[in-house]
Enzyme design. Structure first.
Site, PDB file in Angstrom:
ATOM      1  N   ASN A  43       0.671  -1.164   0.161  1.00  0.00           N
ATOM      2  CA  ASN A  43       0.007   0.096   0.008  1.00  0.00           C
ATOM      3  C   ASN A  43       0.998   1.296   0.040  1.00  0.00           C
ATOM      4  OD1 ASN A  43       0.540  -1.002   2.665  1.00  0.00           O
ATOM      5  ND2 ASN A  43      -1.112   0.395   3.426  1.00  0.00           N
ATOM      6  N   CYS A  54      -4.091   0.611  -2.733  1.00  0.00           N
ATOM      7  CA  CYS A  54      -4.047  -0.436  -1.981  1.00  0.00           C
ATOM      8  C   CYS A  54      -2.967  -1.428  -2.811  1.00  0.00           C
ATOM      9  CB  CYS A  54      -5.304  -1.314  -1.815  1.00  0.00           C
ATOM     10  SG  CYS A  54      -6.495  -0.398  -1.202  1.00  0.00           S
ATOM     11  N   GLU A  56      -2.953  -4.469  -3.461  1.00  0.00           N
ATOM     12  CA  GLU A  56      -3.685  -5.491  -4.433  1.00  0.00           C
ATOM     13  C   GLU A  56      -3.489  -4.507  -5.537  1.00  0.00           C
ATOM     14  OE1 GLU A  56      -4.820  -4.860  -1.614  1.00  0.00           O
ATOM     15  OE2 GLU A  56      -6.164  -6.287  -0.754  1.00  0.00           O
ATOM     16  N   CYS A  93     -10.566  -4.341  -0.081  1.00  0.00           N
ATOM     17  CA  CYS A  93     -11.708  -3.118  -0.207  1.00  0.00           C
ATOM     18  C   CYS A  93     -12.658  -3.697  -1.480  1.00  0.00           C
ATOM     19  CB  CYS A  93     -10.990  -1.872  -0.063  1.00  0.00           C
ATOM     20  SG  CYS A  93     -10.254  -1.328  -1.649  1.00  0.00           S
TER      21      CYS A  93
HETATM   22  N1  THU Z   1      -5.451  -1.271   2.163  1.00  0.00           N
HETATM   23  C1  THU Z   1      -4.975  -2.155   1.299  1.00  0.00           C
HETATM   24  O1  THU Z   1      -3.853  -2.031   1.060  1.00  0.00           O
HETATM   25  N2  THU Z   1      -5.637  -3.278   0.867  1.00  0.00           N
HETATM   26  C2  THU Z   1      -6.911  -3.436   1.209  1.00  0.00           C
HETATM   27  O2  THU Z   1      -7.659  -4.275   0.670  1.00  0.00           O
HETATM   28  C3  THU Z   1      -7.635  -2.795   2.212  1.00  0.00           C
HETATM   29  C4  THU Z   1      -6.750  -1.384   2.770  1.00  0.00           C
HETATM   30  C5  THU Z   1      -4.626  -0.274   2.714  1.00  0.00           C
HETATM   31  C6  THU Z   1      -5.112   1.019   2.532  1.00  0.00           C
HETATM   32  C7  THU Z   1      -4.489   1.938   3.498  1.00  0.00           C
HETATM   33  O3  THU Z   1      -2.929   2.104   3.213  1.00  0.00           O
HETATM   34  C8  THU Z   1      -4.409   1.108   4.785  1.00  0.00           C
HETATM   35  O4  THU Z   1      -4.607  -0.289   4.066  1.00  0.00           O
HETATM   36  C9  THU Z   1      -5.418   1.415   5.728  1.00  0.00           C
HETATM   37  O5  THU Z   1      -6.899   1.417   5.253  1.00  0.00           O
END
Ligand code: THU
Length: 133
Positions: A43, A54, A56, A93
């Site tokens: 992320n 994110c 992914e 998410c």
């Molecule tokens: N986040 C991800 O990298 N992937 C997800 O599927 C959910 C959330 C990250 C985004 C942000 O930097 C941190 O998690 C908190 O929301």
């Protein structure tokens, strides 16, 4: 070494490079493509919070850069850590589910840390009946 443990190790390695000074929540993603290659992402947050990307979606971007627009996902593994280095639940998410669906088929598997341990699912189950033209 199985592909699954390769993916877990790769996701944990990518997670170390997370840029998450606002949430203090590190996420790593590793994807295995149909072509048999592994790509990773972490992320990357922004002071303008909505610009955060994110793990992914960053991994998928890496795969497209190398394999081109025909890239298809076979398996995805997500890992996460809070500041204390403890695993936190990290169900992908909504935005990531939509982007995963774009490059998946019905059998594409996803593993992520759930509240009670690792969850094994598919992109189809994460976003059933996703939009299609
Ligand atoms: N986040 C991800 O990298 N992937 C997800 O599927 C959910 C959330 C990250 C985004 C942000 O930097 C941190 O998690 C908190 O929301």
């Amino acid at each position: 070494m199985s592909k699954r443990s390769d993916l877990e190790r790769s996701a944990r390695e990518a997670m170390k490079n997370a840029y998450s000074p606002y949430s203090h929540f590190r996420v790593g993603a590793a994807i295995l493509t149909e072509a048999g290659n592994i790509y990773t992402g972490c992320n990357v947050e922004n002071i303008s919070f909505g610009l955060t990307v994110c793990a992914e979606r960053n991994a998928i971007g890496q795969a497209i850069v190398t394999e081109g627009p025909g890239m298809k996902l076979k398996a995805v593994v997500v890992t996460s850590h809070n500041d204390a280095g403890e695993t936190g639940a990290c169900s992908p998410c909504g935005a990531c589910r939509q982007v995963l669906a774009e490059f998946s088929d019905r059998e594409t598997t996803v593993q992520y840390p759930g509240a009670d341990g690792p969850v094994e699912t598919t992109t189809e189950k994460l976003l059933p009946d996703s939009f299609r033209f």
